[in-house]
Design a protein around this motif. Structure first.
Motif, mmCIF file in Angstrom:
data_model
loop_
_atom_site.group_PDB
_atom_site.id
_atom_site.type_symbol
_atom_site.label_atom_id
_atom_site.label_comp_id
_atom_site.label_asym_id
_atom_site.label_seq_id
_atom_site.Cartn_x
_atom_site.Cartn_y
_atom_site.Cartn_z
ATOM 1 N N LEU A 1 -16.141 -6.845 47.200
ATOM 2 C CA LEU A 1 -15.114 -5.826 47.048
ATOM 3 C C LEU A 1 -15.694 -4.512 47.564
ATOM 4 O O LEU A 1 -16.688 -4.019 47.029
ATOM 5 C CB LEU A 1 -14.685 -5.705 45.586
ATOM 6 C CG LEU A 1 -13.483 -4.793 45.285
ATOM 7 C CD1 LEU A 1 -12.764 -5.254 44.020
ATOM 8 C CD2 LEU A 1 -13.893 -3.329 45.131
ATOM 9 N N LEU A 2 -15.090 -3.980 48.615
ATOM 10 C CA LEU A 2 -15.562 -2.753 49.260
ATOM 11 C C LEU A 2 -14.756 -1.567 48.776
ATOM 12 O O LEU A 2 -13.525 -1.553 48.865
ATOM 13 C CB LEU A 2 -15.436 -2.872 50.779
ATOM 14 C CG LEU A 2 -15.890 -1.659 51.597
ATOM 15 C CD1 LEU A 2 -17.403 -1.493 51.531
ATOM 16 C CD2 LEU A 2 -15.424 -1.790 53.051
ATOM 17 N N LEU A 3 -15.449 -0.539 48.249
ATOM 18 C CA LEU A 3 -14.820 0.697 47.801
ATOM 19 C C LEU A 3 -14.970 1.756 48.887
ATOM 20 O O LEU A 3 -16.092 2.041 49.337
ATOM 21 C CB LEU A 3 -15.478 1.183 46.511
ATOM 22 C CG LEU A 3 -15.347 0.275 45.281
ATOM 23 C CD1 LEU A 3 -16.220 0.793 44.143
ATOM 24 C CD2 LEU A 3 -13.888 0.164 44.833
ATOM 25 N N VAL A 4 -13.859 2.356 49.303
ATOM 26 C CA VAL A 4 -13.866 3.349 50.382
ATOM 27 C C VAL A 4 -13.310 4.653 49.838
ATOM 28 O O VAL A 4 -12.130 4.739 49.473
ATOM 29 C CB VAL A 4 -13.031 2.865 51.586
ATOM 30 C CG1 VAL A 4 -13.205 3.832 52.750
ATOM 31 C CG2 VAL A 4 -13.439 1.451 51.999
ATOM 32 N N ALA B 1 -18.252 -6.892 37.230
ATOM 33 C CA ALA B 1 -18.293 -8.047 36.333
ATOM 34 C C ALA B 1 -17.668 -9.271 36.994
ATOM 35 O O ALA B 1 -17.900 -10.407 36.558
ATOM 36 C CB ALA B 1 -17.566 -7.722 35.033
ATOM 37 N N HIS B 2 -16.897 -9.044 38.063
ATOM 38 C CA HIS B 2 -16.188 -10.138 38.734
ATOM 39 C C HIS B 2 -16.428 -10.169 40.240
ATOM 40 O O HIS B 2 -16.042 -11.144 40.887
ATOM 41 C CB HIS B 2 -14.684 -10.005 38.491
ATOM 42 C CG HIS B 2 -14.319 -9.957 37.038
ATOM 43 N ND1 HIS B 2 -14.079 -11.090 36.298
ATOM 44 C CD2 HIS B 2 -14.183 -8.902 36.187
ATOM 45 C CE1 HIS B 2 -13.790 -10.746 35.057
ATOM 46 N NE2 HIS B 2 -13.845 -9.426 34.957
ATOM 47 N N HIS B 3 -17.013 -9.115 40.783
ATOM 48 C CA HIS B 3 -17.146 -8.991 42.231
ATOM 49 C C HIS B 3 -18.530 -8.486 42.632
ATOM 50 O O HIS B 3 -19.233 -7.862 41.835
ATOM 51 C CB HIS B 3 -16.112 -7.998 42.778
ATOM 52 C CG HIS B 3 -14.707 -8.503 42.751
ATOM 53 N ND1 HIS B 3 -14.249 -9.445 43.630
ATOM 54 C CD2 HIS B 3 -13.660 -8.190 41.935
ATOM 55 C CE1 HIS B 3 -12.969 -9.700 43.371
ATOM 56 N NE2 HIS B 3 -12.594 -8.964 42.345
ATOM 57 N N ARG B 4 -18.875 -8.739 43.872
ATOM 58 C CA ARG B 4 -19.997 -8.073 44.535
ATOM 59 C C ARG B 4 -19.432 -6.751 45.055
ATOM 60 O O ARG B 4 -18.789 -6.702 46.097
ATOM 61 C CB ARG B 4 -20.515 -8.938 45.681
ATOM 62 C CG ARG B 4 -21.593 -8.296 46.541
ATOM 63 C CD ARG B 4 -21.850 -9.187 47.768
ATOM 64 N NE ARG B 4 -22.865 -8.632 48.648
ATOM 65 C CZ ARG B 4 -23.193 -9.161 49.834
ATOM 66 N NH1 ARG B 4 -22.576 -10.267 50.260
ATOM 67 N NH2 ARG B 4 -24.128 -8.597 50.576
ATOM 68 N N VAL B 5 -19.631 -5.683 44.306
ATOM 69 C CA VAL B 5 -19.013 -4.400 44.626
ATOM 70 C C VAL B 5 -19.921 -3.603 45.560
ATOM 71 O O VAL B 5 -21.112 -3.424 45.291
ATOM 72 C CB VAL B 5 -18.715 -3.599 43.348
ATOM 73 C CG1 VAL B 5 -18.123 -2.234 43.695
ATOM 74 C CG2 VAL B 5 -17.756 -4.378 42.450
ATOM 75 N N ILE B 6 -19.331 -3.106 46.621
ATOM 76 C CA ILE B 6 -20.056 -2.332 47.634
ATOM 77 C C ILE B 6 -19.408 -0.951 47.730
ATOM 78 O O ILE B 6 -18.201 -0.829 47.915
ATOM 79 C CB ILE B 6 -19.981 -3.025 49.009
ATOM 80 C CG1 ILE B 6 -20.541 -4.449 48.936
ATOM 81 C CG2 ILE B 6 -20.718 -2.199 50.069
ATOM 82 C CD1 ILE B 6 -20.110 -5.339 50.097
#
Length: 291
Positions: free
Chosen positions: A28-31, A51-56
């Protein structure tokens, strides 16, 4: 898990990137928005998503620890969308959920339109449509895009009158007042939390300078009317009821112009991410991504 990287995304451009969560979980990419570091995504929200994603999350050019290069090597806003894609490439991510706020929501629309095969889903927050399609009100009347509500004049005045060379305390005072206006009174404003977040951002960046690069950058070539109307990327639009930068009905318009888009309302939310909106926002994003 918490991992930090410096990633080359273009010649002479290196971005600070952080990952949280299981490396094998769906990415999951945060922009973030204009002039905004990746630290603009509050840790509480990042951790809830992780908790549910590979957050970037990452710092745009001319923010945070990334390359500050606009004054010597100008670029276009569309280059910032290329940076987002390059972050995924360098991390070996074939497809990701993308969440964009403000300018980041515009960059996410460019990814929806130009690289749909790289997106599982998109979530758009506090932004406007890259489309010339007019807005149709519930009563059936049609509103041309140019007649949708403008940015709150108080915010425009604050941007226009920003003093130069503020001392450290005055700089923090200005930023806190800016966040007060962006919060816009829909939920209680915590001035000390805003001040602490800005202290942390200044420490992360290493200085208190604020670039105007994203305001100066070439904004041409961003319309994607036809591609957004035909997309198959599942898209969620967040409607913030107190939004002062892209006031209602911008979110409703955005949900109309993107094929199949869903709309979720977060009462009291403005153009900011204070603590009271984080739980409903995380719930909405995770409900959309399947997290």
């Amino acid at each position: 898990m918490h991992r930090e990287h410096l990633i080359d995304t273009a010649p002479g451009v290196r971005l600070w990137v952080e990952e949280r969560g299981d490396a094998d979980a769906p990415a999951l990419l945060l922009v973030m928005g204009a002039q905004a570091s990746g630290l603009g995504w509050p840790d509480a929200l990042v951790d809830a998503l992780a908790a549910h994603h590979r957050v970037i999350r990452y710092d745009h050019r001319d923010t945070g620890r990334s390359t500050w290069s606009y004054e010597t090597k100008p670029y276009a806003i569309t280059d910032l969308a290329d940076d987002a894609l390059a972050v995924l490439d360098r991390l070996g991510v074939e497809r990701a959920h993308v969440v964009g706020m403000s300018l980041g929501g515009m960059l996410a629309q460019l990814l929806i339109a130009d690289h749909p095969e790289r997106l599982h889903t998109a979530t758009l927050i506090g932004t406007c449509a890259l489309s010339t399609t007019p807005y149709t009100r519930p009563d059936g009347t049609v509103v041309p895009v140019e007649e949708l509500p403008p940015i709150d004049p108080r915010i425009l005045a604050m941007w226009a009158d920003r003093p130069a060379d503020l001392d450290p305390d005055a700089e923090l005072d200005w930023r806190v007042e800016h966040w007060r206006l962006l919060n816009n009174g829909g939920v209680p404003f915590d001035a000390e939390a805003a001040r602490e977040a800005e202290r942390r951002l200044i420490a992360h960046t290493g200085h208190a300078r604020v670039s105007t690069a994203h305001g100066q950058a070439d904004h041409s070539g961003m319309l994607r009317t036809e591609a957004l109307a035909a997309t198959a990327v599942p898209t969620l639009v967040v409607s913030a009821t107190a939004e002062p930068v892209f006031p209602p009905p911008h979110a409703q318009h955005l949900a109309q112009v993107i094929r199949g888009a869903e709309l979720v309302e977060i009462p009291g939310m403005g153009h900011a991410l204070p603590a009271p909106v984080l739980e409903p926002l995380a719930k909405a994003i995770l409900g959309h991504t399947g997290g």
